[in-house]
Design an enzyme around this catalytic site. Sequence first.
Site: not given
Ligand code: EPU
Length: 442
Positions: A22-23, A122, A308, A400
């Site tokens: 998915k991701n 987030r 995750d 999802r």
């Molecule tokens: N963060 C910031 N600023 C940003 C972006 C992130 O401070 O601009 C922080 C977040 O709050 C968090 C950390 O950095 O504490 C990591 O967040 P990240 O941006 O890596 O998360 P994401 O890209 O929104 C993806 C996955 C998530 C998974 C996270 C961490 C996808 C579509 N989603 O989210 O997947 O938990 O990386 O590995 O790739 C799931 O599949 O259940 C899911 C939530």
Amino acid sequence: MDMFCIEGGVPLNGTVRVGGSKNASLPILAASLAIQGEVIVRQVPQLQDIVTMSQLLQSMGAIVETREDGSISVDPSQVKSSVAPYELVRQMRASVCVLGPLLARFGEARVSLPGGCNIGHRPIDLHLRGLAALGADIRLESGYVVAEASKLRGAEVDLSGPNGPTVTGTCNVMVAAALATGRTVLRSAAQEPEVEDFARFLNAAGANISGAGTSIVEIHGVRALHEVCHSVIPDRIEAATLALAAAITRGDVTIQNAPTTHMTSVLNALSLIGVPHDITQDAIHIRAGSILRPMELTAEPYPGLPTDCQAQFMALLATVLGESQITDAVFPERFMHVAELVRMGARIRVQDNSAIISGVAQLSAAPVMASDLRASAALVLAALAAEGRTEIRRVYHLDRGYHAFEQKLNQLGAKVQRVRDETMAAVPRPHLEFSRDRVPNT
Ligand code: EPU
């Protein structure tokens, strides 16, 4: 809405196959907006989040077709709008993945800020910082991020944040840099396999990216990206969840199409807990005995243990006698599942960004409520091990991220029934293609 009724206590046994990631699929589908030509993505899992991403691309004018062989084709040639509306972004945070592609291709993007999230705070400040470093002018207007750039230029970009790098932020900046003028170096880039797959996809479309999968990525901008066909990697989180389902039921299960090289931290944690397994090239054979060991685990950015999988490991450790501890360094507040596991007899308390787990000999069935995708998976695992019949409400969260999960578990001997939750019948439901219900969340 649907709910699961699970009769617990059956050790899982047999063979099961993992689907596409998915991701990995979500940012790749979003990046099709930046490509001049048809994009075909294979092995895309049939999930609600994929439907939402397809709807988002269609709302901008892309022609999206889901084929019977599990591939999705996107023709972005008719894209006229560069707006990602609140209505779709609030349903799925990964909608923010269209920001970099739109900016790179059209020089502008209006993407709704995602809003609240069940797994913690987030922000997307790192995405914006990265795009600004490439020369984008970024402002917030009525809940929308408005990004504009007549020309993107390569730059040194540092993507480090307080909780580590950002996965989708790295993808956003990578695709923008792929079409910028000159050389970009991303520092503190996310190293997740999904990011590496994203770069592989862009390179197949003509980008010039090296180092993806490490913390330093070098990108030489090209003028355009062309048509491409790409197969996404298998889903390491689905594979880990199935491995943990085998472990919590003390079962004997072979998981095929598992991306074993992406699962080192998960397999190491299983070994430490005392769950024996054999690995062949793309299969994991789990043979869980009855005596397992308590453990201290920390969820961290890749190559660490994935956040995750944190909830699913917690369900397992709730059944292991002795005191375990799980810390989440990525999403320090991701503990919504704790209260529901406690309703099933688990002994867990949260202290700062850690959960302290005193294992019990037997979990017991209870009516519980899923709060987000991975929390739902943890509740399903706990229910498989519990004595009695557990009802899990709001399984749309599970839909999802896991395709036909109850069918896969039942194939291994589990007793999981999907039934209509009459108590929730009054809740209005929008139309969906793949699964039955939908919802705001991660
Ligand atoms: N963060 C910031 N600023 C940003 C972006 C992130 O401070 O601009 C922080 C977040 O709050 C968090 C950390 O950095 O504490 C990591 O967040 P990240 O941006 O890596 O998360 P994401 O890209 O929104 C993806 C996955 C998530 C998974 C996270 C961490 C996808 C579509 N989603 O989210 O997947 O938990 O990386 O590995 O790739 C799931 O599949 O259940 C899911 C939530």
